[in-house]
Design a protein around this motif. Structure first.
Motif, PDB file in Angstrom:
ATOM      1  N   GLU A 243      -1.237   1.674   7.004  1.00  0.00           N
ATOM      2  CA  GLU A 243      -0.782   0.613   6.115  1.00  0.00           C
ATOM      3  C   GLU A 243      -1.003   1.014   4.661  1.00  0.00           C
ATOM      4  OE1 GLU A 243      -2.863  -2.899   7.205  1.00  0.00           O
ATOM      5  OE2 GLU A 243      -1.914  -3.068   9.177  1.00  0.00           O
ATOM      6  N   ARG A 244      -0.284   0.361   3.761  1.00  0.00           N
ATOM      7  CA  ARG A 244      -0.440   0.661   2.337  1.00  0.00           C
ATOM      8  C   ARG A 244      -1.864   0.339   1.872  1.00  0.00           C
ATOM      9  NH1 ARG A 244       4.949  -0.018  -1.353  1.00  0.00           N
ATOM     10  NH2 ARG A 244       6.453   0.774   0.184  1.00  0.00           N
ATOM     11  N   ILE A 245      -2.303   1.066   0.878  1.00  0.00           N
ATOM     12  CA  ILE A 245      -3.664   0.922   0.357  1.00  0.00           C
ATOM     13  C   ILE A 245      -3.692  -0.229  -0.642  1.00  0.00           C
ATOM     14  CG2 ILE A 245      -5.523   2.111  -0.869  1.00  0.00           C
ATOM     15  CD1 ILE A 245      -4.206   4.762   0.077  1.00  0.00           C
ATOM     16  N   SER A 246      -4.708  -1.074  -0.531  1.00  0.00           N
ATOM     17  CA  SER A 246      -4.763  -2.297  -1.346  1.00  0.00           C
ATOM     18  C   SER A 246      -4.723  -2.001  -2.839  1.00  0.00           C
ATOM     19  CB  SER A 246      -6.026  -3.088  -1.008  1.00  0.00           C
ATOM     20  OG  SER A 246      -7.200  -2.322  -1.251  1.00  0.00           O
ATOM     21  N   VAL A 247      -5.388  -0.920  -3.277  1.00  0.00           N
ATOM     22  CA  VAL A 247      -5.427  -0.622  -4.714  1.00  0.00           C
ATOM     23  C   VAL A 247      -4.223   0.202  -5.158  1.00  0.00           C
ATOM     24  CG1 VAL A 247      -7.931  -0.792  -4.885  1.00  0.00           C
ATOM     25  CG2 VAL A 247      -6.885   1.411  -4.320  1.00  0.00           C
ATOM     26  N   LEU A 248      -3.392   0.618  -4.186  1.00  0.00           N
ATOM     27  CA  LEU A 248      -2.183   1.392  -4.505  1.00  0.00           C
ATOM     28  C   LEU A 248      -0.989   0.793  -3.755  1.00  0.00           C
ATOM     29  CD1 LEU A 248      -3.708   4.989  -4.165  1.00  0.00           C
ATOM     30  CD2 LEU A 248      -3.041   3.869  -6.325  1.00  0.00           C
ATOM     31  N   PRO A 249      -0.677  -0.462  -4.025  1.00  0.00           N
ATOM     32  CA  PRO A 249       0.356  -1.161  -3.255  1.00  0.00           C
ATOM     33  C   PRO A 249       1.753  -0.581  -3.399  1.00  0.00           C
ATOM     34  CG  PRO A 249      -0.251  -2.438  -5.206  1.00  0.00           C
ATOM     35  CD  PRO A 249      -1.234  -1.312  -5.106  1.00  0.00           C
ATOM     36  N   ASP A 250       2.004   0.186  -4.454  1.00  0.00           N
ATOM     37  CA  ASP A 250       3.337   0.752  -4.664  1.00  0.00           C
ATOM     38  C   ASP A 250       3.523   2.101  -3.973  1.00  0.00           C
ATOM     39  OD1 ASP A 250       4.039  -1.412  -6.278  1.00  0.00           O
ATOM     40  OD2 ASP A 250       3.252  -0.446  -8.090  1.00  0.00           O
ATOM     41  N   VAL A 251       2.447   2.643  -3.417  1.00  0.00           N
ATOM     42  CA  VAL A 251       2.533   3.948  -2.759  1.00  0.00           C
ATOM     43  C   VAL A 251       2.875   3.745  -1.286  1.00  0.00           C
ATOM     44  CG1 VAL A 251       1.297   6.057  -2.148  1.00  0.00           C
ATOM     45  CG2 VAL A 251       0.856   4.936  -4.357  1.00  0.00           C
ATOM     46  N   PRO A 252       4.008   4.268  -0.831  1.00  0.00           N
ATOM     47  CA  PRO A 252       4.403   4.081   0.575  1.00  0.00           C
ATOM     48  C   PRO A 252       3.533   4.927   1.512  1.00  0.00           C
ATOM     49  CG  PRO A 252       5.897   5.607  -0.487  1.00  0.00           C
ATOM     50  CD  PRO A 252       4.975   5.097  -1.572  1.00  0.00           C
ATOM     51  N   THR A 253       3.618   4.634   2.798  1.00  0.00           N
ATOM     52  CA  THR A 253       2.914   5.444   3.793  1.00  0.00           C
ATOM     53  C   THR A 253       3.909   6.406   4.445  1.00  0.00           C
ATOM     54  OG1 THR A 253       3.333   3.958   5.653  1.00  0.00           O
ATOM     55  CG2 THR A 253       1.390   3.493   4.279  1.00  0.00           C
ATOM     56  N   PHE A 254       3.377   7.498   4.984  1.00  0.00           N
ATOM     57  CA  PHE A 254       4.236   8.411   5.731  1.00  0.00           C
ATOM     58  C   PHE A 254       4.881   7.678   6.902  1.00  0.00           C
ATOM     59  CE2 PHE A 254       1.831  11.799   3.596  1.00  0.00           C
ATOM     60  CZ  PHE A 254       2.840  12.728   3.351  1.00  0.00           C
ATOM     61  N   THR A 255       4.135   6.752   7.500  1.00  0.00           N
ATOM     62  CA  THR A 255       4.635   6.005   8.656  1.00  0.00           C
ATOM     63  C   THR A 255       5.896   5.217   8.312  1.00  0.00           C
ATOM     64  OG1 THR A 255       2.414   5.793   9.597  1.00  0.00           O
ATOM     65  CG2 THR A 255       4.078   4.222  10.345  1.00  0.00           C
ATOM     66  N   GLU A 256       5.851   4.472   7.214  1.00  0.00           N
ATOM     67  CA  GLU A 256       7.009   3.652   6.860  1.00  0.00           C
ATOM     68  C   GLU A 256       8.182   4.487   6.380  1.00  0.00           C
ATOM     69  OE1 GLU A 256       6.725   1.611   2.707  1.00  0.00           O
ATOM     70  OE2 GLU A 256       4.668   1.716   3.447  1.00  0.00           O
ATOM     71  N   LEU A 257       7.899   5.729   5.976  1.00  0.00           N
ATOM     72  CA  LEU A 257       8.971   6.619   5.536  1.00  0.00           C
ATOM     73  C   LEU A 257       9.596   7.382   6.696  1.00  0.00           C
ATOM     74  CD1 LEU A 257       7.356   8.045   2.268  1.00  0.00           C
ATOM     75  CD2 LEU A 257       9.179   6.346   2.434  1.00  0.00           C
ATOM     76  N   GLY A 258       9.104   7.103   7.898  1.00  0.00           N
ATOM     77  CA  GLY A 258       9.696   7.725   9.079  1.00  0.00           C
ATOM     78  C   GLY A 258       8.935   8.909   9.632  1.00  0.00           C
ATOM     79  N   TYR A 259       7.776   9.209   9.072  1.00  0.00           N
ATOM     80  CA  TYR A 259       6.951  10.327   9.546  1.00  0.00           C
ATOM     81  C   TYR A 259       5.706   9.760  10.245  1.00  0.00           C
ATOM     82  CZ  TYR A 259       9.945  12.621   6.091  1.00  0.00           C
ATOM     83  OH  TYR A 259      11.027  13.068   5.354  1.00  0.00           O
ATOM     84  N   GLU A 260       5.935   9.124  11.404  1.00  0.00           N
ATOM     85  CA  GLU A 260       4.881   8.364  12.075  1.00  0.00           C
ATOM     86  C   GLU A 260       3.689   9.212  12.493  1.00  0.00           C
ATOM     87  OE1 GLU A 260       8.048   8.334  12.941  1.00  0.00           O
ATOM     88  OE2 GLU A 260       8.799   6.283  12.655  1.00  0.00           O
ATOM     89  N   ASP A 261       3.917  10.487  12.784  1.00  0.00           N
ATOM     90  CA  ASP A 261       2.828  11.339  13.264  1.00  0.00           C
ATOM     91  C   ASP A 261       1.939  11.868  12.136  1.00  0.00           C
ATOM     92  OD1 ASP A 261       3.462  11.211  16.028  1.00  0.00           O
ATOM     93  OD2 ASP A 261       5.138  12.572  15.669  1.00  0.00           O
ATOM     94  N   VAL A 262       2.398  11.715  10.908  1.00  0.00           N
ATOM     95  CA  VAL A 262       1.597  12.160   9.767  1.00  0.00           C
ATOM     96  C   VAL A 262       0.684  10.999   9.383  1.00  0.00           C
ATOM     97  CG1 VAL A 262       1.627  13.116   7.440  1.00  0.00           C
ATOM     98  CG2 VAL A 262       3.491  13.648   9.036  1.00  0.00           C
ATOM     99  N   GLN A 263      -0.399  10.863  10.117  1.00  0.00           N
ATOM    100  CA  GLN A 263      -1.290   9.726   9.931  1.00  0.00           C
ATOM    101  C   GLN A 263      -2.744  10.163  10.071  1.00  0.00           C
ATOM    102  OE1 GLN A 263      -2.129   5.630  12.311  1.00  0.00           O
ATOM    103  NE2 GLN A 263       0.003   5.981  11.746  1.00  0.00           N
ATOM    104  N   PHE A 264      -3.577   9.717   9.120  1.00  0.00           N
ATOM    105  CA  PHE A 264      -4.992  10.109   9.139  1.00  0.00           C
ATOM    106  C   PHE A 264      -5.819   9.132   8.306  1.00  0.00           C
ATOM    107  CE2 PHE A 264      -8.763  12.413   7.778  1.00  0.00           C
ATOM    108  CZ  PHE A 264      -9.152  13.067   8.937  1.00  0.00           C
ATOM    109  N   GLN A 265      -7.008   8.796   8.811  1.00  0.00           N
ATOM    110  CA  GLN A 265      -8.005   8.032   8.066  1.00  0.00           C
ATOM    111  C   GLN A 265      -9.360   8.705   8.233  1.00  0.00           C
ATOM    112  OE1 GLN A 265      -7.196   4.088   9.893  1.00  0.00           O
ATOM    113  NE2 GLN A 265      -7.195   3.304   7.799  1.00  0.00           N
ATOM    114  N   GLN A 266     -10.189   8.590   7.240  1.00  0.00           N
ATOM    115  CA  GLN A 266     -11.509   9.206   7.260  1.00  0.00           C
ATOM    116  C   GLN A 266     -12.601   8.154   7.451  1.00  0.00           C
ATOM    117  OE1 GLN A 266     -13.202  10.319   3.418  1.00  0.00           O
ATOM    118  NE2 GLN A 266     -13.826  12.281   4.260  1.00  0.00           N
TER     119      GLN A 266
END
Length: 340
Positions: A243-266
């Motif tokens: 999901e989009r980052i709360s402090v960077l609401p204008d920055v899209p995610t790879f997931t929403e751009l169609g790259y669902e497998d490019v996903q990572f959280q630390q």
């Protein structure tokens, strides 16, 4: 007859006093037992809070925020807590230092995904099984950034350029075998491009190198790039979280751009030297349960830097770490990054 009644009265008073004495004894024993349980664990000295990454980075920030709160709470029984940055090797230097310390609760360390992946990639260093998991505090996000003057200002443009120029785009990250390299590898693996990853000692060095034109892109936590983003010096192409980052609401995610497998959280956790007692673990879990409720943590750290609170303790945290390690190993294997 008077002597008989006097004798009976004397016996009754003696029994009454004995009973009272017995009750007091029980209360004293109960009180002493309670005191013993309350004092089951005490620190033997001041606390060294190891951070295996450089000052100013993501791990350093959550270490110093937590240490400041702990100091403000005054919960260490008069002892102090001091940050010690032991940098290098994607966390390897700090872990090698922590594992040598006594498991008496006076040494704790920040622990993130990179400290699991680094030994997997290098084939050396301290593995997470050699340390003691204490608790997890939060989940952090990742972004990829480029100069605002670069000719690629969207993910699609970046990928198109990378495909047209295989091996020519350099991506900086903090350390070898870290989350930054995993994020870069995910783009390569699932977007069909060839990127050159360059390791630096800290995210601050990555940003300096990118702004100086020495690399084309960098992998950043939100707090590591938000100032430059807001100043218009860099463009954050996308975030790796679901999901989009709360402090960077204008920055899209790879997931929403169609790259669902490019996903990572630390994950951002706390570990200690191997062999810590359960009492010492519980002691620190209790302290960090107070830290995560503090306003300086919820508003000053999580909200400001776009992290998600995720407090995990005990067996649940050990299971979480095992699952994370299995996931990283699978990804690294697919990327061909596992040590032979």
């Amino acid at each position: 007859m008077k002597k008989f009644f006097a004798w009976i009265l004397a016996i009754a008073m003696t029994l009454s006093l004995a009973a009272c004495g017995g009750n007091n004894s029980d209360q004293d024993d109960s009180s002493q037992q309670g005191d013993t349980e309350a004092k089951a664990f005490e620190l033997s000295g001041d606390v060294e809070f190891v951070c295996p990454f450089s000052a100013g980075g993501g791990s350093d920030l959550y270490a110093r925020t937590a240490a400041n709160i702990i100091g403000e709470l005054g919960v260490l029984g008069g002892h102090t807590i001091t940050i010690n940055n032991k940098t290098g090797g994607g966390g390897a230097v700090g872990d090698a230092y922590t594992v040598t310390k006594k498991p008496d609760g006076t040494t704790i360390t920040t622990y993130v995904s990179a400290q699991i992946t680094s030994p997997m990639i290098t084939g050396s260093g301290i593995t997470y099984e050699e340390l003691t998991p204490i608790c997890n505090l939060a989940m952090d996000e990742y972004t990829i950034g480029v100069l605002s003057t670069a000719e690629y200002q969207t993910v699609d443009e970046f990928i198109e350029y990378a495909k047209a120029n295989p091996g020519k785009i350099t991506v900086g990250g903090s350390g070898s075998g870290t989350e930054d390299e995993v994020c870069t590898g995910l783009i390569e693996l699932y977007c069909g491009v060839d990127l050159e990853y360059i390791a630096y000692d800290s995210s601050a060095e990555v940003m300096t190198a990118m702004l100086g034109g020495h690399i084309n892109a960098g992998i950043y936590n939100p707090n590591e790039a938000i100032s430059q983003y807001e100043a218009g010096e860099c463009t954050l192409l996308a975030a790796f979280g679901p999901e989009r980052i709360s402090v960077l609401p204008d920055v899209p995610t790879f997931t929403e751009l169609g790259y669902e497998d490019v996903q990572f959280q630390q994950f951002r956790g706390i570990f200690g030297p191997g062999g810590m007692s359960q009492e010492a673990i519980d002691y620190w879990c209790d302290i960090f349960s107070q830290v995560i409720e503090h306003e300086d943590w919820t508003e000053g750290y999580l909200a400001t830097n776009g992290l998600t609170s995720k407090f995990i303790v005990g067996a649940d945290f050990s299971t979480f770490i095992d699952n994370e390690a299995a996931k990283y190993e699978a990804v690294l294997d697919a990327l061909g990054l596992l040590a032979a």
